[in-house]
Design a protein around this motif. Structure first.
Motif, PDB file in Angstrom:
ATOM      1  N   ASN A 265       0.897  -1.026  -0.003  1.00  0.00           N
ATOM      2  CA  ASN A 265      -0.178  -0.089   0.144  1.00  0.00           C
ATOM      3  C   ASN A 265       1.223   1.818  -0.058  1.00  0.00           C
ATOM      4  O   ASN A 265       2.230   1.359   0.633  1.00  0.00           O
ATOM      5  N   HIS A 266       0.457   2.676  -0.441  1.00  0.00           N
ATOM      6  CA  HIS A 266       0.485   3.318  -1.225  1.00  0.00           C
ATOM      7  C   HIS A 266       1.589   3.933   0.380  1.00  0.00           C
ATOM      8  O   HIS A 266       2.268   4.536   1.020  1.00  0.00           O
ATOM      9  N   SER A 267       0.385   4.054   1.316  1.00  0.00           N
ATOM     10  CA  SER A 267      -0.642   4.644   2.347  1.00  0.00           C
ATOM     11  C   SER A 267       0.912   3.730   4.082  1.00  0.00           C
ATOM     12  O   SER A 267       1.722   4.702   4.725  1.00  0.00           O
ATOM     13  N   HIS A 268       1.883   2.914   3.278  1.00  0.00           N
ATOM     14  CA  HIS A 268       2.321   2.177   4.111  1.00  0.00           C
ATOM     15  C   HIS A 268       3.806   3.047   4.108  1.00  0.00           C
ATOM     16  O   HIS A 268       4.266   3.171   5.384  1.00  0.00           O
ATOM     17  N   ALA A 269       4.388   3.613   3.337  1.00  0.00           N
ATOM     18  CA  ALA A 269       5.615   4.381   2.899  1.00  0.00           C
ATOM     19  C   ALA A 269       5.575   5.466   3.829  1.00  0.00           C
ATOM     20  O   ALA A 269       5.857   6.044   4.037  1.00  0.00           O
TER      21      ALA A 269
ATOM     22  N   ALA B 201      -0.748   5.837  -5.129  1.00  0.00           N
ATOM     23  CA  ALA B 201       0.207   6.108  -5.673  1.00  0.00           C
ATOM     24  C   ALA B 201      -0.339   7.255  -6.807  1.00  0.00           C
ATOM     25  O   ALA B 201       0.473   7.444  -7.855  1.00  0.00           O
ATOM     26  N   GLN B 202      -1.615   6.593  -7.742  1.00  0.00           N
ATOM     27  CA  GLN B 202      -2.153   6.783  -8.991  1.00  0.00           C
ATOM     28  C   GLN B 202      -2.428   7.497  -8.928  1.00  0.00           C
ATOM     29  O   GLN B 202      -2.674   8.741  -9.591  1.00  0.00           O
ATOM     30  N   VAL B 203      -3.970   8.210  -7.914  1.00  0.00           N
ATOM     31  CA  VAL B 203      -4.767   9.474  -7.783  1.00  0.00           C
ATOM     32  C   VAL B 203      -4.637   9.419  -6.000  1.00  0.00           C
ATOM     33  O   VAL B 203      -4.403   9.380  -5.341  1.00  0.00           O
ATOM     34  N   ASP B 204      -5.513  10.808  -6.724  1.00  0.00           N
ATOM     35  CA  ASP B 204      -5.934  12.081  -5.689  1.00  0.00           C
ATOM     36  C   ASP B 204      -7.089  10.830  -4.777  1.00  0.00           C
ATOM     37  O   ASP B 204      -8.623  11.626  -5.490  1.00  0.00           O
ATOM     38  N   LYS B 205      -7.239  10.165  -4.339  1.00  0.00           N
ATOM     39  CA  LYS B 205      -8.699  10.062  -2.985  1.00  0.00           C
ATOM     40  C   LYS B 205      -9.880  10.625  -3.094  1.00  0.00           C
ATOM     41  O   LYS B 205     -10.921  10.555  -3.293  1.00  0.00           O
ATOM     42  N   PHE B 206      -8.850  11.696  -2.594  1.00  0.00           N
ATOM     43  CA  PHE B 206      -9.690  12.519  -1.507  1.00  0.00           C
ATOM     44  C   PHE B 206     -10.486  13.420  -3.108  1.00  0.00           C
ATOM     45  O   PHE B 206     -11.567  14.021  -2.897  1.00  0.00           O
ATOM     46  N   GLU B 207      -9.852  13.579  -3.902  1.00  0.00           N
ATOM     47  CA  GLU B 207     -10.208  14.182  -4.893  1.00  0.00           C
ATOM     48  C   GLU B 207     -11.645  13.223  -6.055  1.00  0.00           C
ATOM     49  O   GLU B 207     -12.694  14.371  -6.390  1.00  0.00           O
ATOM     50  N   ARG B 208     -11.147  12.268  -6.143  1.00  0.00           N
ATOM     51  CA  ARG B 208     -11.604  11.585  -6.873  1.00  0.00           C
ATOM     52  C   ARG B 208     -13.220  10.933  -6.248  1.00  0.00           C
ATOM     53  O   ARG B 208     -14.243  10.843  -6.810  1.00  0.00           O
ATOM     54  N   PHE B 209     -12.848  11.559  -4.514  1.00  0.00           N
ATOM     55  CA  PHE B 209     -14.258  10.310  -3.996  1.00  0.00           C
ATOM     56  C   PHE B 209     -14.981  11.275  -3.488  1.00  0.00           C
ATOM     57  O   PHE B 209     -16.131  11.682  -2.554  1.00  0.00           O
TER      58      PHE B 209
END
Length: 185
Positions: free
Chosen positions: A58-62, A92-100
């Motif tokens: 997960n990108h969050s891990h790093a 890593a591929q998308v800003d989830k705040f914006e997307r959702f």
């Protein structure tokens, strides 16, 4: 009480019964990057300590490893579809705040944002890690907590496996059976 009749059950599906608690959204940030992930694998380790399993892929891990901070956010039933979709893509591929359509609310104690649409949010600092080859466990100390005033007991989401969720529902009290010193204030 009658004993229920039991049958063999697949060990790899016991989460159906033992999922530890509500699904949460973990937000992390490091420098100009931010991430939010869906997490069902977490546990209370003390009154202000929370353990989370964040897979190394997960990108969050790093971001959590680098920043040593996160926010743990409690979504409720209106966010169910977004919670699932957040878990289906990578920060890593998308800003989830914006997307959702999530509101990144600045936290007071940490750099990671709170998720504004969630019922509660907890600002956390890394207390310790127990990262082995197979189990990356982060132990967080909650520095500050934010919660909506109502409802007092929100309809949280609990993952049962196989794409099924239980939404918290009817509550019962057994307060009268507890010793007074066993009730938290």
């Amino acid at each position: 009480m009658a004993m229920p009749r039991k049958h063999a059950f697949p060990v790899d599906r016991i989460r159906h019964f033992l999922e530890p608690g509500p699904v949460v959204l973990i937000a992390t940030a490091w420098k100009d990057e931010r991430a939010v992930m869906t997490c069902g694998w977490h546990m209370m380790l003390g009154y202000d300590l929370v353990g989370t399993y964040i897979w190394e892929a997960n990108h969050s891990h790093a971001l959590a490893r680098k920043s040593r901070q996160c926010t743990i956010n409690l979504p409720t039933e209106p966010l169910l579809d977004s919670v699932v979709r957040i878990g289906n893509c990578s920060s890593a591929q998308v800003d989830k705040f914006e997307r959702f359509g999530l509101t990144a609310v600045p936290a007071r104690e940490v750099h990671a944002p709170l998720v504004g649409e969630c019922h509660a949010g907890f600002e956390c600092q890394l207390h310790e890690t127990r990262i082995t080859a197979d189990y990356p466990l982060f132990v967080w100390r909650v520095l500050r907590a934010h919660a909506a005033a109502s409802p007092r007991y929100p309809r949280t989401l609990h993952y049962r496996g196989q794409g099924r969720f239980m939404v918290a529902g009817r509550e019962v009290s057994r307060r009268r059976l507890f010793r007074p010193d066993m009730l938290e204030q």
